[in-house]
Design an enzyme around this catalytic site. Structure first.
Site, PDB file in Angstrom:
ATOM      1  N   LYS A 226       5.347 -11.955  -5.262  1.00 39.29           N
ATOM      2  CA  LYS A 226       6.298 -12.715  -5.637  1.00 39.29           C
ATOM      3  C   LYS A 226       6.748 -14.137  -5.470  1.00 39.29           C
ATOM      4  O   LYS A 226       6.886 -14.886  -5.517  1.00 39.29           O
ATOM      5  CB  LYS A 226       6.911 -11.946  -6.489  1.00 39.29           C
ATOM      6  CG  LYS A 226       8.310 -11.848  -7.118  1.00 39.29           C
ATOM      7  CD  LYS A 226       9.416 -11.092  -7.343  1.00 39.29           C
ATOM      8  CE  LYS A 226       8.848  -9.896  -8.399  1.00 39.29           C
ATOM      9  NZ  LYS A 226       9.806  -8.220  -8.848  1.00 39.29           N
TER      10      LYS A 226
ATOM     11  N   GLU B 131       2.414 -10.152   5.728  1.00 34.25           N
ATOM     12  CA  GLU B 131       0.741  -9.135   5.063  1.00 34.25           C
ATOM     13  C   GLU B 131      -0.023 -10.191   4.009  1.00 34.25           C
ATOM     14  O   GLU B 131      -0.674 -10.897   4.548  1.00 34.25           O
ATOM     15  CB  GLU B 131       1.572  -8.018   4.592  1.00 34.25           C
ATOM     16  CG  GLU B 131       1.406  -7.013   5.124  1.00 34.25           C
ATOM     17  CD  GLU B 131       2.726  -7.247   5.230  1.00 34.25           C
ATOM     18  OE1 GLU B 131       3.746  -5.874   5.113  1.00 34.25           O
ATOM     19  OE2 GLU B 131       3.919  -7.957   4.705  1.00 34.25           O
TER      20      GLU B 131
ATOM     21  N   GLY C 138       7.414  -4.622  -7.937  1.00 36.03           N
ATOM     22  CA  GLY C 138       5.810  -4.826  -7.959  1.00 36.03           C
ATOM     23  C   GLY C 138       4.941  -3.323  -7.983  1.00 36.03           C
ATOM     24  O   GLY C 138       4.199  -3.997  -8.612  1.00 36.03           O
ATOM     25  N   ARG C 139       5.272  -2.152  -7.636  1.00 34.83           N
ATOM     26  CA  ARG C 139       4.677  -0.950  -8.033  1.00 34.83           C
ATOM     27  C   ARG C 139       4.220  -1.281  -9.479  1.00 34.83           C
ATOM     28  O   ARG C 139       3.426  -0.143 -10.346  1.00 34.83           O
ATOM     29  CB  ARG C 139       5.300   0.403  -7.103  1.00 34.83           C
ATOM     30  CG  ARG C 139       6.635   0.463  -7.881  1.00 34.83           C
ATOM     31  CD  ARG C 139       7.527   1.508  -6.678  1.00 34.83           C
ATOM     32  NE  ARG C 139       8.679   2.311  -6.863  1.00 34.83           N
ATOM     33  CZ  ARG C 139       9.523   0.820  -7.000  1.00 34.83           C
ATOM     34  NH1 ARG C 139       9.058  -0.240  -6.090  1.00 34.83           N
ATOM     35  NH2 ARG C 139      10.536   1.040  -6.919  1.00 34.83           N
TER      36      ARG C 139
ATOM     37  N   GLU D 257       7.781   5.649  -3.276  1.00 33.55           N
ATOM     38  CA  GLU D 257       8.710   4.366  -2.978  1.00 33.55           C
ATOM     39  C   GLU D 257       9.813   4.567  -4.427  1.00 33.55           C
ATOM     40  O   GLU D 257      10.685   3.644  -3.593  1.00 33.55           O
ATOM     41  CB  GLU D 257       7.599   2.784  -3.706  1.00 33.55           C
ATOM     42  CG  GLU D 257       8.442   1.200  -2.966  1.00 33.55           C
ATOM     43  CD  GLU D 257       7.113   0.776  -2.759  1.00 33.55           C
ATOM     44  OE1 GLU D 257       6.724   0.404  -1.604  1.00 33.55           O
ATOM     45  OE2 GLU D 257       7.085  -0.090  -3.626  1.00 33.55           O
TER      46      GLU D 257
ATOM     47  N   HIS E 215     -12.249  21.127  -0.250  1.00 31.00           N
ATOM     48  CA  HIS E 215     -13.625  21.631   0.616  1.00 31.00           C
ATOM     49  C   HIS E 215     -12.301  20.870   1.907  1.00 31.00           C
ATOM     50  O   HIS E 215     -12.695  20.952   2.853  1.00 31.00           O
ATOM     51  CB  HIS E 215     -14.645  20.587   0.831  1.00 31.00           C
ATOM     52  CG  HIS E 215     -15.593  21.644  -0.205  1.00 31.00           C
ATOM     53  ND1 HIS E 215     -16.467  23.163   0.220  1.00 31.00           N
ATOM     54  CD2 HIS E 215     -16.151  21.103  -1.172  1.00 31.00           C
ATOM     55  CE1 HIS E 215     -17.313  23.079  -0.659  1.00 31.00           C
ATOM     56  NE2 HIS E 215     -16.631  21.797  -1.962  1.00 31.00           N
TER      57      HIS E 215
ATOM     58  N   LYS F 128      10.037  -4.421   7.944  1.00 30.50           N
ATOM     59  CA  LYS F 128      10.010  -5.685   8.349  1.00 30.50           C
ATOM     60  C   LYS F 128      10.438  -6.238   8.498  1.00 30.50           C
ATOM     61  O   LYS F 128       9.910  -7.114   9.987  1.00 30.50           O
ATOM     62  CB  LYS F 128       9.357  -6.077   7.176  1.00 30.50           C
ATOM     63  CG  LYS F 128       8.037  -5.420   5.981  1.00 30.50           C
ATOM     64  CD  LYS F 128       8.310  -6.348   4.310  1.00 30.50           C
ATOM     65  CE  LYS F 128       6.920  -5.481   3.873  1.00 30.50           C
ATOM     66  NZ  LYS F 128       6.675  -6.096   2.691  1.00 30.50           N
TER      67      LYS F 128
END
Length: 545
Positions: A203, A209, A264-265, A350, A381, A508
């Site tokens: 954005k 990152e 964002g999500r 989040e 399992h 961050k």
């Protein structure tokens, strides 16, 4: 939440009903499976295997009404700035508003902008998929690399993998989020720069990152292509920062916009979904939007008693706030949905991982659960043992497609049999008498008594069974929308803001300070930093000296 009158009634009801066993509830009510069952489009929900009665659901629905859920739904859909800490509207629903109902933000109908960006995405998609868009040596694009983090990565990654069978036969999709250099080096080793397109999804176009990986991709590309002008043929951006995009070397016309009312999500429906559209085609992307719109329409127009997102949300409240169930498990019995648990983990944790309410007051009740999961057969399992016999009450969402594949259909019979059996086992458990009956004559009495308490388990473990008629773009859109609304509803009842994520930022900020101090630590940095962190930094520096 605790100040609501219905909360106190639910506490009383919990005390009265907590020892009821689902085995008995099914015996007493032959219609239970039919009554606790919903269907929306291509999705069916069986929620009968929950520790609920009619009264439980009546009280939970009353709680939702008392918390003002009706009004909050209207506020979100009308464009009110319900993200109060950031003074933003929350309008991912506008991105899949296929009936084009006007939605206003600051007096402007945003649907024109939404449709313009969608049209721009579709035109670009056609060029890539048809082979009209050529690289700097006139080769068609064969590989797309989406570089993002968080919602700019997980959403597109999950959808592309889930709907892989709808993909373009020429195009391979890759996703880069981790800044561990080894991963991106391995990817570059298998790419041809002449036929690779990079989508940089950020954005602000400043996310550490994402931009670290974007610059690495640019460096790798130019080491082959050499001329900076060729960047325009191999890099596009999804961003709001056009100046930074231009400075990177990307053509402004290949910058795809989205808006600050898209979290964002919740962004896969926006231009962040460009990788999805290219991989699956514009028609399938529209079907994804259509499916989400179908669930949106159901959510806003259906009474709470028959409202699928509302029911799922209230069941979660029941276990988190009354049974003390701090975890929620997503178990898809579908290899294509292997990334769905990770996607929902981010979406939920989040959003609702908050310790203060909307007014900034500390809350004295549980909010968001710890969400985790795995494909169902693998989970059986791995961690299902704890869910069957552990001390936790952790509800499970089983997800599976009804439609058998054309090949290996017998495997699907085994798969779905396992799902039905696990849900039944969680509900029923096995009693001492049943264990005795099963093992009688197979073991000596002494050995039988020894193993007996270990073979028994209580059952009464809750689960929801979500059946997709088939895994296609439309049904996946509905499924994602279902969970988005579920999470929103729970945030309303907990009176928290589900749409900010300040907890993501602290690490961050500290990382930038540490990075800047790895070479030389100032006295100020030393004074404000704990001894453990200082010691770890010294170890790292010494090892690499």
């Amino acid at each position: 939440m605790k100040h609501l009158k219905t909360y106190k009634k639910l506490l009383e009801h919990y005390e009265q009903s907590k020892n009821l066993h689902m085995r008995d509830l099914f015996k007493e009510d032959s219609k239970r499976a039919q009554r606790f069952f919903l269907e929306v489009g291509g999705i069916k929900l069986d929620y009968s295997k929950n520790r609920i009665t009619n009264k439980t659901m009546e009280l939970l629905i009353t709680l939702a009404r008392e918390a003002g859920l009706n009004e909050k739904i209207k506020e979100m859909f009308s464009g009110k700035k319900i993200n109060t800490t950031e003074d933003r509207a929350v309008l991912h629903i506008a991105l899949r508003n296929r009936i084009n109902t006007p939605i206003f933000v600051d007096g402007k109908n945003i649907m024109d902008d939404v449709n313009n960006v969608l049209s721009k995405m579709a035109n670009f998609t056609d060029e890539i998929r048809s082979g009209k868009w050529l690289g700097y040596t006139n080769q068609v694009i064969t590989d797309i690399v989406n570089i993002g983090i968080g919602g700019s990565d997980l959403g597109p990654l999950m959808v592309c993998e889930a709907l892989k069978k709808f993909s373009h036969p020429r195009i391979k999709m890759h996703f880069v989020s981790n800044i561990d250099a080894r991963g991106i080096e391995e990817l570059f080793a298998n790419l041809n720069p002449q036929s690779t397109l990079f989508i940089i999804s950020s954005k602000t176009f400043s996310t550490q990152e994402t931009m670290t990986n974007a610059l690495a991709a640019k460096e790798w590309f130019l080491s082959h292509a050499e001329k900076k002008e060729y960047i325009k043929k191999h890099f596009v951006a999804v961003s709001t920062n056009k100046e930074a995009v231009k400075e990177f070397g990307i053509d402004e016309s290949n910058c795809f916009e989205f808006w600050n009312w898209v979290g964002g999500r919740y962004s896969l429906w926006s231009a962040i979904g460009l990788s999805i559209m290219i991989y699956l085609g514009k028609e399938n992307f529209i079907q994804l939007l259509e499916g989400a719109c179908l669930m949106d329409s159901h959510f806003i127009s259906t009474p709470f008693e028959n409202n699928m997102p509302v029911i799922l949300a209230l069941l979660g409240i029941w276990y988190i706030n009354f049974y003390g169930g701090g975890a929620h498990i997503i178990a898809p019995y579908d290899e294509y949905l292997r990334n769905f648990p990770r996607f929902i983990q981010q979406l939920d944790m989040e959003s609702n991982g908050k310790q203060v309410d909307k007014n900034g007051n500390k809350i004295d009740y549980e909010s968001g659960p710890v969400v985790f999961g795995e494909t169902g057969i693998n989970a059986q399992h791995a961690f299902f043992q704890l869910l069957h016999q552990g001390t936790h009450t952790s509800p499970i969402d089983f997800i599976v497609s009804l439609k058998k594949p054309k090949r290996y259909f017998k495997s699907h019979d085994i798969l779905i049999s396992n799902l039905f059996a696990q849900a039944q086992a969680f509900m029923r458990g096995i009693t001492k008498d049943e264990v005795l009956k099963e093992l009688k004559g197979k073991l000596k009495e002494e050995d039988l008594q020894k193993v007996l308490p270990h073979k028994e388990f209580s059952g009464n473990r809750p689960s929801n069974i979500i059946l997709l008629e088939e895994l296609n773009p439309r049904n996946l859109g509905s499924l994602i929308s279902l969970y988005e609304h579920k999470i929103f509803i729970q945030g309303v009842i907990w009176n928290i803001n589900s749409f900010d994520q300040f907890g993501v930022e602290l690490g961050k900020v500290l990382a930038k300070d540490i990075l800047a101090s790895l070479d030389e630590m100032s006295e100020e940095f030393i004074q404000k930093t704990d001894s453990s962190t200082l010691n770890l930094m010294q170890i790292y520096k010494k090892y690499n000296s």
